[in-house]
Design an enzyme around this catalytic site. Structure first.
Site, PDB file in Angstrom:
ATOM      1  N   GLY A 142       0.823  -1.201   0.000  1.00 34.42           N
ATOM      2  CA  GLY A 142       0.000   0.000   0.000  1.00 34.42           C
ATOM      3  C   GLY A 142       0.860   1.254   0.000  1.00 34.42           C
ATOM      4  O   GLY A 142       0.555   2.238  -0.675  1.00 34.42           O
ATOM      5  N   ARG A 178      -7.717  -3.043  -1.445  1.00 29.02           N
ATOM      6  CA  ARG A 178      -7.565  -1.879  -0.558  1.00 29.02           C
ATOM      7  C   ARG A 178      -8.004  -0.586  -1.243  1.00 29.02           C
ATOM      8  O   ARG A 178      -7.841  -0.422  -2.448  1.00 29.02           O
ATOM      9  CB  ARG A 178      -6.109  -1.805  -0.065  1.00 29.02           C
ATOM     10  CG  ARG A 178      -5.760  -3.039   0.751  1.00 29.02           C
ATOM     11  CD  ARG A 178      -4.331  -3.033   1.216  1.00 29.02           C
ATOM     12  NE  ARG A 178      -4.084  -1.995   2.198  1.00 29.02           N
ATOM     13  CZ  ARG A 178      -2.876  -1.730   2.701  1.00 29.02           C
ATOM     14  NH1 ARG A 178      -1.826  -2.423   2.290  1.00 29.02           N
ATOM     15  NH2 ARG A 178      -2.729  -0.792   3.598  1.00 29.02           N
ATOM     16  N   GLN A 230       0.552   7.630   4.531  1.00 34.80           N
ATOM     17  CA  GLN A 230       0.619   7.342   3.092  1.00 34.80           C
ATOM     18  C   GLN A 230      -0.084   8.435   2.308  1.00 34.80           C
ATOM     19  O   GLN A 230       0.417   8.906   1.286  1.00 34.80           O
ATOM     20  CB  GLN A 230      -0.020   5.982   2.797  1.00 34.80           C
ATOM     21  CG  GLN A 230       0.782   4.825   3.349  1.00 34.80           C
ATOM     22  CD  GLN A 230       0.110   3.481   3.135  1.00 34.80           C
ATOM     23  OE1 GLN A 230      -0.984   3.408   2.560  1.00 34.80           O
ATOM     24  NE2 GLN A 230       0.742   2.423   3.586  1.00 34.80           N
ATOM     25  N   ASP A 261       0.869  -0.219  13.010  1.00 35.30           N
ATOM     26  CA  ASP A 261       1.214  -1.549  12.493  1.00 35.30           C
ATOM     27  C   ASP A 261       1.481  -2.558  13.611  1.00 35.30           C
ATOM     28  O   ASP A 261       1.728  -3.741  13.335  1.00 35.30           O
ATOM     29  CB  ASP A 261       2.448  -1.466  11.588  1.00 35.30           C
ATOM     30  CG  ASP A 261       2.133  -0.732  10.291  1.00 35.30           C
ATOM     31  OD1 ASP A 261       0.957  -0.721   9.885  1.00 35.30           O
ATOM     32  OD2 ASP A 261       3.058  -0.160   9.694  1.00 35.30           O
ATOM     33  N   LYS A 263      -5.869  -2.468   6.227  1.00 42.20           N
ATOM     34  CA  LYS A 263      -4.438  -2.768   6.039  1.00 42.20           C
ATOM     35  C   LYS A 263      -4.294  -3.960   5.084  1.00 42.20           C
ATOM     36  O   LYS A 263      -5.235  -4.291   4.373  1.00 42.20           O
ATOM     37  CB  LYS A 263      -3.780  -3.039   7.397  1.00 42.20           C
ATOM     38  CG  LYS A 263      -3.766  -1.821   8.308  1.00 42.20           C
ATOM     39  CD  LYS A 263      -2.881  -0.741   7.740  1.00 42.20           C
ATOM     40  CE  LYS A 263      -2.922   0.512   8.585  1.00 42.20           C
ATOM     41  NZ  LYS A 263      -2.225   1.636   7.938  1.00 42.20           N
ATOM     42  N   ARG A 279       2.146  -9.243   8.852  1.00 38.42           N
ATOM     43  CA  ARG A 279       2.161  -8.993  10.310  1.00 38.42           C
ATOM     44  C   ARG A 279       1.233  -9.957  11.067  1.00 38.42           C
ATOM     45  O   ARG A 279       1.487 -10.287  12.222  1.00 38.42           O
ATOM     46  CB  ARG A 279       1.804  -7.541  10.610  1.00 38.42           C
ATOM     47  CG  ARG A 279       2.825  -6.571  10.018  1.00 38.42           C
ATOM     48  CD  ARG A 279       2.763  -5.205  10.622  1.00 38.42           C
ATOM     49  NE  ARG A 279       3.315  -4.214   9.707  1.00 38.42           N
ATOM     50  CZ  ARG A 279       4.620  -4.011   9.501  1.00 38.42           C
ATOM     51  NH1 ARG A 279       5.519  -4.703  10.151  1.00 38.42           N
ATOM     52  NH2 ARG A 279       5.027  -3.090   8.639  1.00 38.42           N
TER      53      ARG A 279
HETATM   54  C1  S3P Z   1       3.125   3.767   6.203  1.00 38.89           C
HETATM   55  C2  S3P Z   1       1.995   4.296   6.772  1.00 38.89           C
HETATM   56  C3  S3P Z   1       0.984   3.487   7.477  1.00 38.89           C
HETATM   57  C4  S3P Z   1       1.489   2.090   7.808  1.00 38.89           C
HETATM   58  C5  S3P Z   1       2.239   1.473   6.673  1.00 38.89           C
HETATM   59  C6  S3P Z   1       3.426   2.332   6.293  1.00 38.89           C
HETATM   60  C7  S3P Z   1       4.047   4.665   5.498  1.00 38.89           C
HETATM   61  O1  S3P Z   1      -0.153   3.367   6.650  1.00 38.89           O
HETATM   62  O2  S3P Z   1       0.416   1.258   8.185  1.00 38.89           O
HETATM   63  O3  S3P Z   1       2.706   0.187   7.021  1.00 38.89           O
HETATM   64  O4  S3P Z   1       5.200   4.255   5.208  1.00 38.89           O
HETATM   65  O5  S3P Z   1       3.677   5.820   5.228  1.00 38.89           O
HETATM   66  P1  S3P Z   1      -1.285   4.518   6.652  1.00 38.89           P
HETATM   67  O6  S3P Z   1      -0.686   5.756   6.184  1.00 38.89           O
HETATM   68  O7  S3P Z   1      -2.343   4.028   5.692  1.00 38.89           O
HETATM   69  O8  S3P Z   1      -1.781   4.572   8.074  1.00 38.89           O
END
Ligand code: S3P
Length: 451
Positions: free
Chosen positions: A101, A129, A176, A327, A354, A403
């Site tokens: 993601g 997702r 993200q 996470d 997730k 995970r």
């Molecule tokens: C991440 C942000 C998180 C996290 C993912 C890594 C990142 O997701 O769960 O494993 O590197 O920006 P979200 O931004 O959707 O919360």
């Protein structure tokens, strides 16, 4: 296409004391960003300590497809010959981000303000997702996106050629989404402003500053207001990727629940946007010493001495802590099952989108292992059974989620009967040396399902 190989069942047996040093690999979030920011800079960025997990390898491949020169020199030692902000070339094939993601959302942001079209896909987990959380704000730049129903991959993104900066308040706490907007803002004229009510991991902001962008963060009543000046010249630099605190969580929590354990986990990030699990464990009565605090790769880190903690107590985890340990809830749920009393985790709705629906995956797996849980849309509570109290004797479904797989394998090291997982293959996305590292500490992991 998305490499979904054969499932790799694995199980864990009750183990003797864990001992030794757990050198976990590089941080996944920072590794993705090192490749992406390197690709958007001018000159040669050298990266050391890069996580060579499948997620990051897929991002490396994507950066090549957009025209950057990405070379591996040795274990974790990579270089990126960047093309500069706005310098991407249109990829001539579909970009496959596998399970990641972070990869797909950040890369969509990166190409969203260049005049080109790219089509993205991923594995069965990623194709479920939601991408609308990224493509909705990107549409404010003029970017268009055509995906499947519900904004799912595969999706074609048509970049906006002459974008201007935007102002956007994040409706969900997501690093993200924040990062995708900032990356898009790099090639937009004027300022791009992102407002986040709850702080999320700040690696993009730190790295943008490191690569020479002009960025300000102001704390206001609305939350963090992040202002980025568009069209900077990013300059190549070297990036030393620190170890991943989310991976460190697995050996750490294993040592806490396996009787007699005493291990060292060096270089664990103490970045306040990432260390919520460690604060929570301390509140539960975990025996962890934070030694030798220092800075590594621009992140505050410490070496953790972790000892078996037979008398941990369940707690109410404050909802506002969720972004700093988003996470880590699956492995926290395992620790909670080996504690006394009830642990309540609220404000965790994001876990449902997730790599799997992590509330559901943990609840079903723990129930199968004989643990009482309660589940709501936004909450999971676990009734602890004390040290050594979890019956186990089940095979957890992992839904292509690394995970979930690692969490149940850790649980099986301390439960009365073995615990299996239906598929340990996805562990390679974030922690390819998990099995070697854990068995090196004394963990009893076996291929296949338990007898
Ligand atoms: C991440 C942000 C998180 C996290 C993912 C890594 C990142 O997701 O769960 O494993 O590197 O920006 P979200 O931004 O959707 O919360």
């Amino acid at each position: 296409m998305s490499g979904e190989g054969p499932a790799k069942p694995m199980h864990a047996l009750k183990s003797g004391p864990l001992s030794g040093t757990a050198l976990v690999p590089g941080d996944k979030s920072i590794s993705h960003r090192a490749l992406i920011f390197g690709a958007m800079s001018r000159g040669l960025t050298r990266v050391t300590g890069l996580l060579e997990g499948q997620d990051v390898l897929d991002t490396a491949k994507a950066m090549r497809a957009f025209g950057a020169g990405v070379t591996r020199h040795g274990q974790g030692d990579w270089s990126v010959e960047g093309v500069g902000v706005g310098g991407f070339t249109e990829p001539d094939d579909v970009i496959d981000c596998g399970n990641s993601g972070t990869g797909v959302r950040l890369i969509m942001g990166t190409m969203a303000t260049t005049a080109m079209t790219a089509t993205f896909t991923g594995d069965a987990s990623l194709r479920k997702r939601p991408m609308g959380r990224v493509t909705d704000p990107l549409s404010l730049f003029g970017t268009r996106a055509y995906g499947r129903q519900g904004g799912r991959l595969p999706m074609t993104v048509v970049g906006a050629g002459q974008a201007r900066g935007i102002r956007y308040a994040l409706p969900v706490a997501s690093a993200q989404v924040k990062s995708a907007i900032l990356l898009a803002g790099l090639n937009a004229a004027g300022e791009t402003v992102v407002i986040e009510r709850e702080p999320t991991r700040d690696h993009s902001e730190r790295m943008l500053l490191g690569f020479g962008a002009t960025l300000h963060v102001e704390k206001t009543a609305e939350g963090h207001v992040i202002t980025l000046q568009g069209r900077p010249e990013l300059r190549a630099r070297s990036v030393a990727v620190p170890r991943d605190p989310s991976s460190a969580a697995f050996p750490t929590c294993a040592a806490l629940i396996v009787e007699g354990s005493d291990i060292l986990v060096p270089g664990v990030s103490q970045n306040l946007t990432r260390n919520g699990l460690y604060i929570t464990l301390a509140e539960m009565g975990a025996n962890i010493d934070f030694l030798n605090p220092r800075e590594e790769g621009g992140e505050p880190v410490a070496d953790l001495r972790v000892r078996f903690s037979g008398a941990m107590r369940g707690i109410e985890v404050p909802a506002e802590r969720a972004p700093s340990m988003i996470d880590e809830y699956p492995i926290l749920a395992v620790v909670a099952a080996f504690s006394e009393g009830k642990t309540v985790m609220r404000g965790i709705r994001e876990l449902r989108v997730k790599e799997s629906d992590r509330i559901d995956a943990m609840a079903r797996g723990l129930e199968a292992c004989g643990v009482r849980v309660e589940e709501e849309e936004d909450m999971l509570s676990v009734h602890g059974m004390g040290a050594g109290g979890m019956p186990g004797g089940a095979v957890a479904r992992t839904h292509l989620d690394h995970r979930i797989a690692m969490s149940f394998l850790v649980a099986g090291l301390a439960s009365r009967a073995p615990i299996g997982v239906d598929d340990a293959a996805p562990i390679a996305t974030s922690f390819p040396i998990f099995e070697t590292l854990m068995t090196g500490l004394g963990a009893e992991l076996r291929q296949g399902r338990p007898d």
